[in-house]
Design a protein around this motif. Structure first.
Motif, PDB file in Angstrom:
ATOM      1  N   UNK A 108       0.807  -1.224   0.000  1.00 12.37           N
ATOM      2  CA  UNK A 108       0.000   0.000   0.000  1.00 12.37           C
ATOM      3  C   UNK A 108       0.840   1.275   0.000  1.00 12.37           C
ATOM      4  N   UNK A 109       1.870   1.321   0.850  1.00 13.63           N
ATOM      5  CA  UNK A 109       2.629   2.562   0.982  1.00 13.63           C
ATOM      6  C   UNK A 109       3.552   2.786  -0.218  1.00 13.63           C
ATOM      7  N   UNK A 110       4.294   1.755  -0.610  1.00 17.16           N
ATOM      8  CA  UNK A 110       5.246   1.926  -1.716  1.00 17.16           C
ATOM      9  C   UNK A 110       4.575   2.443  -2.994  1.00 17.16           C
ATOM     10  N   UNK A 111       3.398   1.926  -3.397  1.00 14.19           N
ATOM     11  CA  UNK A 111       2.771   2.462  -4.612  1.00 14.19           C
ATOM     12  C   UNK A 111       2.416   3.943  -4.527  1.00 14.19           C
ATOM     13  N   UNK A 112       1.921   4.407  -3.367  1.00 14.17           N
ATOM     14  CA  UNK A 112       1.563   5.827  -3.285  1.00 14.17           C
ATOM     15  C   UNK A 112       2.808   6.705  -3.175  1.00 14.17           C
ATOM     16  N   UNK A 113       3.922   6.153  -2.675  1.00 14.06           N
ATOM     17  CA  UNK A 113       5.154   6.930  -2.633  1.00 14.06           C
ATOM     18  C   UNK A 113       5.643   7.263  -4.037  1.00 14.06           C
ATOM     19  N   UNK A 114       5.414   6.364  -4.970  1.00 11.54           N
ATOM     20  CA  UNK A 114       5.792   6.655  -6.355  1.00 11.54           C
ATOM     21  C   UNK A 114       5.080   7.912  -6.844  1.00 11.54           C
ATOM     22  N   UNK A 115       3.820   8.046  -6.496  1.00 17.14           N
ATOM     23  CA  UNK A 115       3.050   9.229  -6.871  1.00 17.14           C
ATOM     24  C   UNK A 115       3.599  10.477  -6.173  1.00 17.14           C
ATOM     25  N   UNK A 116       3.931  10.333  -4.885  1.00 23.80           N
ATOM     26  CA  UNK A 116       4.468  11.467  -4.125  1.00 23.80           C
ATOM     27  C   UNK A 116       5.790  11.950  -4.710  1.00 23.80           C
ATOM     28  N   UNK A 117       6.673  11.023  -5.059  1.00 29.35           N
ATOM     29  CA  UNK A 117       7.976  11.396  -5.599  1.00 29.35           C
ATOM     30  C   UNK A 117       7.845  12.067  -6.965  1.00 29.35           C
ATOM     31  N   UNK A 118       6.846  11.684  -7.741  1.00 28.39           N
ATOM     32  CA  UNK A 118       6.613  12.347  -9.021  1.00 28.39           C
ATOM     33  C   UNK A 118       6.170  13.794  -8.811  1.00 28.39           C
TER      34      UNK A 118
END
Length: 297
Positions: A108-118
């Motif tokens: 759950x966390x790793x996928x949304x971090x990709x969005x945050x880093x973008x």
């Protein structure tokens, strides 16, 4: 009144964090001699040794252990104060150390971090996933996600959402051993235990006495995900959060039992160190996670 030697305290915190005089010196951009002199100066002022030193390693003394957390706070708050001043005039940049539970962190966390880093190309995330409870201050984390019923602490905590849990078993297990109709009957069954949760399984229902059953059976693990193969193979009954077993319930691979005895809901909490000073990059991540994880299903 003599002012505290803040430089020495900050250097002490860095030596504790890196477990090495040399590594602390490299990180701080100082010579090893400067670091050693600062520790010696602090020890002389306090009248006690802070480290046991050998040719191969250093370790905190009993006197040094309780001071390490205070030193870490001094260093963290000083950095945060400086960064807050700089951040007011620029986009958030820098590294954030984030801790999260193993399965939840990966799924759950790793996928949304990709969005945050973008969204924030100047920010770097150092993500640590583990079901072991971390000491946020001592281990230098900026943010931690924790799924639990939280005890009182000095940490700043924000509840993001509730996490449903289920008591589940494979159809083959229930066919062979019967389906418990009451939580007390679980004591006669093979239970798969999550060893990071201390204490028995609790069940509550209005008008009924509370029931507590200690998990005892063929397998215990410090990761809920590690219990799945035994659960799916019909080895025993497990109590696991929805994000681990929800899909298996929907597919029919496992069956939720004792559904008329609601499991106590645990919360997903976002924790930060006690200081109110936080860099803009940390504030940005907190706001993002608070929005994206309000309903993590």
């Amino acid at each position: 009144m003599r002012l505290p030697d803040l430089e020495a305290w900050a250097i002490f915190a860095s030596v504790v964090e890196h477990r090495s005089f040399s590594a602390a010196a490299d990180t701080l951009g100082l010579s090893k001699a400067t670091v050693s002199k600062a520790i010696t100066r602090l020890e002389a002022h306090l009248g006690q040794s802070l480290f046991h030193r050998t040719s191969r390693r250093i370790a905190l003394t009993e006197a040094g252990k309780p001071l390490a957390e205070h030193a870490a706070r001094i260093l963290a708050e000083s950095r945060a104060a400086e960064e807050a001043a700089f951040d007011a005039a620029r986009a958030p940049t820098g590294r954030i150390r984030l801790a999260a539970p193993m399965s939840f962190g990966i799924d759950t966390v790793a996928p949304v971090l990709a969005e945050f880093l973008a969204l924030h190309p100047g920010i770097e995330i150092d993500l640590h996933v583990s079901d072991a409870r971390v000491d946020i201050v001592a281990q230098g984390f900026d943010v931690a996600l924790r799924i639990a019923r939280l005890p009182d602490s000095s940490l700043r905590a924000r509840r993001l959402c509730g996490i449903a849990t289920h008591v589940v078993a494979a159809p083959a297990y229930l066919a062979a051993h019967g389906t418990p109709a009451h939580p007390a009957e679980l004591a006669a069954h093979r239970l798969l235990g999550y060893s990071n949760v201390v204490g028995p399984w609790h069940f509550e229902r209005p008008g009924e006495p509370d029931v507590a059953v200690r998990a005892s059976g063929p397998l215990a693990a410090n990761s809920g995900e590690a219990l799945l193969p035994a659960l799916l193979a019909g080895i025993g009954i497990a109590r696991l959060p929805d994000f681990i077993v929800g899909a298996h319930i929907r597919s029919g691979a496992v069956v939720a039992i004792l559904t008329d005895w609601p499991n106590p809901e645990v919360g997903l909490h976002l924790l930060t160190p006690p200081s109110p000073l936080r860099p803009a990059r940390v504030e940005a991540l907190i706001a993002f996670l608070g929005e994206r994880l309000r309903d993590p299903r």
